[in-house]
Design a protein around this motif. Structure first.
Motif, PDB file in Angstrom:
ATOM      1  N   TRP A  91       0.826  -1.213   0.000  1.00  0.00           N
ATOM      2  CA  TRP A  91       0.000   0.000   0.000  1.00  0.00           C
ATOM      3  C   TRP A  91       0.857   1.258   0.000  1.00  0.00           C
ATOM      4  N   THR A  92       1.974   1.252   0.706  1.00  0.00           N
ATOM      5  CA  THR A  92       2.774   2.463   0.853  1.00  0.00           C
ATOM      6  C   THR A  92       4.090   2.437   0.087  1.00  0.00           C
ATOM      7  N   ASP A  93       4.549   1.265  -0.320  1.00  0.00           N
ATOM      8  CA  ASP A  93       5.861   1.133  -0.958  1.00  0.00           C
ATOM      9  C   ASP A  93       5.779   0.539  -2.363  1.00  0.00           C
ATOM     10  N   ALA A  94       4.644   0.720  -3.044  1.00  0.00           N
ATOM     11  CA  ALA A  94       4.410   0.055  -4.335  1.00  0.00           C
ATOM     12  C   ALA A  94       5.506   0.352  -5.360  1.00  0.00           C
ATOM     13  N   ALA A  95       5.876   1.603  -5.538  1.00  0.00           N
ATOM     14  CA  ALA A  95       6.876   1.953  -6.552  1.00  0.00           C
ATOM     15  C   ALA A  95       8.235   1.347  -6.216  1.00  0.00           C
ATOM     16  N   ALA A  96       8.643   1.411  -4.954  1.00  0.00           N
ATOM     17  CA  ALA A  96       9.926   0.840  -4.544  1.00  0.00           C
ATOM     18  C   ALA A  96       9.937  -0.671  -4.731  1.00  0.00           C
ATOM     19  N   ILE A  97       8.836  -1.325  -4.408  1.00  0.00           N
ATOM     20  CA  ILE A  97       8.745  -2.783  -4.576  1.00  0.00           C
ATOM     21  C   ILE A  97       8.850  -3.146  -6.051  1.00  0.00           C
ATOM     22  N   ALA A  98       8.097  -2.471  -6.905  1.00  0.00           N
ATOM     23  CA  ALA A  98       8.129  -2.760  -8.338  1.00  0.00           C
ATOM     24  C   ALA A  98       9.538  -2.558  -8.900  1.00  0.00           C
TER      25      ALA A  98
ATOM     26  N   ASP B 173      16.680  -7.859  -2.319  1.00  0.00           N
ATOM     27  CA  ASP B 173      15.804  -8.605  -1.421  1.00  0.00           C
ATOM     28  C   ASP B 173      14.612  -7.749  -1.022  1.00  0.00           C
ATOM     29  N   THR B 174      13.432  -8.299  -1.206  1.00  0.00           N
ATOM     30  CA  THR B 174      12.210  -7.606  -0.822  1.00  0.00           C
ATOM     31  C   THR B 174      11.451  -8.514   0.131  1.00  0.00           C
ATOM     32  N   TRP B 175      11.069  -7.964   1.273  1.00  0.00           N
ATOM     33  CA  TRP B 175      10.391  -8.715   2.331  1.00  0.00           C
ATOM     34  C   TRP B 175       9.045  -8.061   2.616  1.00  0.00           C
ATOM     35  N   LEU B 176       7.983  -8.849   2.574  1.00  0.00           N
ATOM     36  CA  LEU B 176       6.640  -8.328   2.811  1.00  0.00           C
ATOM     37  C   LEU B 176       5.900  -9.201   3.810  1.00  0.00           C
TER      38      LEU B 176
ATOM     39  N   ALA C  77      -6.470  -7.780   2.120  1.00  0.00           N
ATOM     40  CA  ALA C  77      -7.460  -8.629   1.442  1.00  0.00           C
ATOM     41  C   ALA C  77      -7.681  -8.189   0.000  1.00  0.00           C
ATOM     42  N   GLU C  78      -7.804  -6.903  -0.229  1.00  0.00           N
ATOM     43  CA  GLU C  78      -8.031  -6.402  -1.592  1.00  0.00           C
ATOM     44  C   GLU C  78      -6.831  -6.710  -2.481  1.00  0.00           C
ATOM     45  N   PHE C  79      -5.632  -6.506  -1.968  1.00  0.00           N
ATOM     46  CA  PHE C  79      -4.427  -6.802  -2.740  1.00  0.00           C
ATOM     47  C   PHE C  79      -4.353  -8.285  -3.087  1.00  0.00           C
ATOM     48  N   LEU C  80      -4.737  -9.139  -2.144  1.00  0.00           N
ATOM     49  CA  LEU C  80      -4.687 -10.596  -2.347  1.00  0.00           C
ATOM     50  C   LEU C  80      -5.905 -11.134  -3.093  1.00  0.00           C
ATOM     51  N   ASP C  81      -6.794 -10.263  -3.527  1.00  0.00           N
ATOM     52  CA  ASP C  81      -8.039 -10.684  -4.193  1.00  0.00           C
ATOM     53  C   ASP C  81      -8.803 -11.687  -3.341  1.00  0.00           C
ATOM     54  N   ASP C  82      -8.820 -11.432  -2.028  1.00  0.00           N
ATOM     55  CA  ASP C  82      -9.522 -12.283  -1.062  1.00  0.00           C
ATOM     56  C   ASP C  82      -9.019 -13.727  -1.030  1.00  0.00           C
ATOM     57  N   PHE C  83      -7.788 -13.962  -1.481  1.00  0.00           N
ATOM     58  CA  PHE C  83      -7.161 -15.286  -1.393  1.00  0.00           C
ATOM     59  C   PHE C  83      -6.966 -15.657   0.074  1.00  0.00           C
ATOM     60  N   ILE C  84      -7.335 -16.869   0.425  1.00  0.00           N
ATOM     61  CA  ILE C  84      -7.109 -17.387   1.774  1.00  0.00           C
ATOM     62  C   ILE C  84      -6.376 -18.720   1.641  1.00  0.00           C
ATOM     63  N   PRO C  85      -5.159 -18.813   2.183  1.00  0.00           N
ATOM     64  CA  PRO C  85      -4.393 -20.065   2.098  1.00  0.00           C
ATOM     65  C   PRO C  85      -5.083 -21.200   2.848  1.00  0.00           C
ATOM     66  N   ASP C  86      -4.687 -22.418   2.519  1.00  0.00           N
ATOM     67  CA  ASP C  86      -5.207 -23.590   3.215  1.00  0.00           C
ATOM     68  C   ASP C  86      -4.862 -23.550   4.696  1.00  0.00           C
ATOM     69  N   SER C  87      -3.649 -23.067   5.007  1.00  0.00           N
ATOM     70  CA  SER C  87      -3.166 -22.971   6.388  1.00  0.00           C
ATOM     71  C   SER C  87      -2.354 -21.690   6.530  1.00  0.00           C
ATOM     72  N   LEU C  88      -2.237 -21.238   7.766  1.00  0.00           N
ATOM     73  CA  LEU C  88      -1.462 -20.032   8.061  1.00  0.00           C
ATOM     74  C   LEU C  88      -0.395 -20.329   9.094  1.00  0.00           C
ATOM     75  N   PRO C  89       0.653 -19.554   9.084  1.00  0.00           N
ATOM     76  CA  PRO C  89       1.070 -18.547   8.114  1.00  0.00           C
ATOM     77  C   PRO C  89       1.676 -19.232   6.890  1.00  0.00           C
TER      78      PRO C  89
ATOM     79  N   ALA D 212       2.987  -4.902 -11.532  1.00  0.00           N
ATOM     80  CA  ALA D 212       2.062  -4.309 -12.501  1.00  0.00           C
ATOM     81  C   ALA D 212       2.229  -2.790 -12.519  1.00  0.00           C
ATOM     82  N   VAL D 213       2.300  -2.255 -13.705  1.00  0.00           N
ATOM     83  CA  VAL D 213       2.521  -0.826 -13.865  1.00  0.00           C
ATOM     84  C   VAL D 213       1.432  -0.019 -13.164  1.00  0.00           C
ATOM     85  N   ASP D 214       0.190  -0.432 -13.298  1.00  0.00           N
ATOM     86  CA  ASP D 214      -0.898   0.328 -12.686  1.00  0.00           C
ATOM     87  C   ASP D 214      -0.910   0.226 -11.177  1.00  0.00           C
ATOM     88  N   TRP D 215      -0.296  -0.819 -10.631  1.00  0.00           N
ATOM     89  CA  TRP D 215      -0.252  -0.953  -9.182  1.00  0.00           C
ATOM     90  C   TRP D 215       0.721   0.031  -8.564  1.00  0.00           C
TER      91      TRP D 215
END
Length: 134
Positions: A9-16, A58-61, A69-81, A129-132
């Motif tokens: 959300w806050t570091d999109a350009a640096a991450i890309a 190295d990028t750590w998130l 949730a919005e970034f992950l498109d509401d993806f929920i893994p089988d188990s966490l973390p 993604a460029v738009d992100w």
């Protein structure tokens, strides 16, 4: 504690920009610190590992199911973390770590690729993604 974790959300350009390097490594955790005790235990360990291995390639998130949730498109893994790692464009790890220590995670990431979570959105592509990032 100083952390090397970035946030889409806050570091999109640096991450890309970081992920465009051919030798870029992306390591992330998908968790839920609000209700997952294991996630709460893992987060400071993961932050410590990120701080130890911070660098241009190295990028750590930390992606929280509730906060991202919005970034992950509401993806929920089988188990966490869920630990997810890419070397360049190649997904190398997608699994729930068995032990939660810096050395255990370091050893796990150094091992041969291991994908235990079959259904996984292409998080790396989304981050690039460029738009992100604009």
């Amino acid at each position: 504690m100083s952390t090397a974790l970035l946030d889409p959300w806050t570091d999109a350009a640096a991450i890309a920009m970081r992920l465009n390097a051919p030798s870029a490594r992306l390591t992330l955790i998908i968790g839920a610190t609000g209700w997952c005790e294991t996630c709460r235990t893992l987060k400071p360990v993961f932050e410590s590992l990120a701080a130890e291995h911070d660098g241009r390639n190295d990028t750590w998130l930390w992606l929280d199911l509730e906060d991202h949730a919005e970034f992950l498109d509401d993806f929920i893994p089988d188990s966490l973390p869920l630990l997810v790692s890419y070397r360049g464009a190649q997904l190398t790890h997608a699994l729930v770590p068995g032990r939660i220590t810096v050395s255990a995670l370091t050893d796990l990431l150094a091992q041969a690729p291991r994908i235990e979570q079959a259904e996984l959105p292409d998080i790396r592509a989304r981050l690039m993604a460029v738009d992100w990032a604009t």
